[in-house]
Motif scaffolding. Structure first.
Motif, PDB file in Angstrom:
ATOM      1  N   GLU A 113       0.832  -1.207   0.000  1.00 25.50           N
ATOM      2  CA  GLU A 113       0.000   0.000   0.000  1.00 25.50           C
ATOM      3  C   GLU A 113       0.866   1.255   0.000  1.00 25.50           C
ATOM      4  O   GLU A 113       0.610   2.203  -0.747  1.00 25.50           O
ATOM      5  N   SER A 131       2.969   1.592  -3.419  1.00 36.07           N
ATOM      6  CA  SER A 131       2.312   1.456  -4.711  1.00 36.07           C
ATOM      7  C   SER A 131       2.031   2.825  -5.324  1.00 36.07           C
ATOM      8  O   SER A 131       1.444   3.698  -4.691  1.00 36.07           O
ATOM      9  N   MET A 132       2.544   2.987  -6.513  1.00 38.55           N
ATOM     10  CA  MET A 132       2.292   4.182  -7.332  1.00 38.55           C
ATOM     11  C   MET A 132       2.286   3.703  -8.775  1.00 38.55           C
ATOM     12  O   MET A 132       3.106   2.860  -9.149  1.00 38.55           O
ATOM     13  N   PRO A 133       1.396   4.246  -9.578  1.00 37.05           N
ATOM     14  CA  PRO A 133       1.308   3.767 -10.962  1.00 37.05           C
ATOM     15  C   PRO A 133       2.630   3.842 -11.740  1.00 37.05           C
ATOM     16  O   PRO A 133       2.931   2.966 -12.532  1.00 37.05           O
ATOM     17  N   ASP A 134       3.426   4.868 -11.481  1.00 42.27           N
ATOM     18  CA  ASP A 134       4.642   5.047 -12.281  1.00 42.27           C
ATOM     19  C   ASP A 134       5.913   4.583 -11.558  1.00 42.27           C
ATOM     20  O   ASP A 134       7.017   4.844 -12.024  1.00 42.27           O
ATOM     21  N   ASP A 194       8.493   1.786 -10.580  1.00 42.51           N
ATOM     22  CA  ASP A 194       9.009   0.448 -10.852  1.00 42.51           C
ATOM     23  C   ASP A 194       9.595  -0.072  -9.544  1.00 42.51           C
ATOM     24  O   ASP A 194      10.728   0.240  -9.193  1.00 42.51           O
TER      25      ASP A 194
END
Length: 151
Positions: free
Chosen positions: A127, A130-133, A135
């Motif tokens: 949690e 987590s970030m969309p961009d 890696d």
């Protein structure tokens, strides 16, 4: 106001150390919230997890093995392991050949609590990071390299 003080970075947000410190405080807060219901501190969790990891490879795990796994101070490890022993999460016995060493074994209760803690901490980690961009694999690799470089 002291305007003569010169900083290398233009702002705190340009300093990787400042950002790492801020991120660490926030992450530790999240992990603490995840571990509080299990009556575990983050340090206790880390040492229990180290014991579990090392036990996969070795039958006789010592306090020194656990300290080395986590780059931790041996005296602090000894003190925290004593607390975990009081909670009945592990046992500490004299080593058969080295009178200075103690053999550490996880109890059934300790394994049960650790399994719950792993789920809670891994969920908190996913949690938090987590970030969309982002890696995550590359991020972890960079952190591992910095840790190895600075040991």
């Amino acid at each position: 106001m002291n305007k003569d003080i010169e900083f290398h970075f233009k702002s705190p947000e340009d300093s990787p150390g400042y950002l790492l410190g801020q991120m660490t405080v926030l992450w530790q807060r999240k992990v603490k919230r995840a571990l509080d219901p299990l009556d575990l501190t983050q340090t206790q969790f880390v040492l229990l997890a180290a014991l579990a990891w090392i036990s996969k490879e070795k039958d006789s795990v010592t306090q020194i093995d656990i300290a080395n796994q986590g780059n931790a101070d041996r005296m602090m490890v000894s003190k925290v392991l004593r607390t975990l022993e009081e909670k009945k999460f592990l046992t500490r016995k004299e080593h058969q050949t080295d009178t200075r060493a103690k053999i550490i074994k996880m109890t059934t209760l300790g394994a049960s609590v650790l399994q719950k803690a792993l789920l809670a901490v891994e969920t908190a980690d996913l949690e938090f990071f987590s970030m969309p961009d982002l890696d995550l694999s590359g991020f972890n690799s960079t952190m591992s390299k910095l840790i190895s470089k600075n040991k």
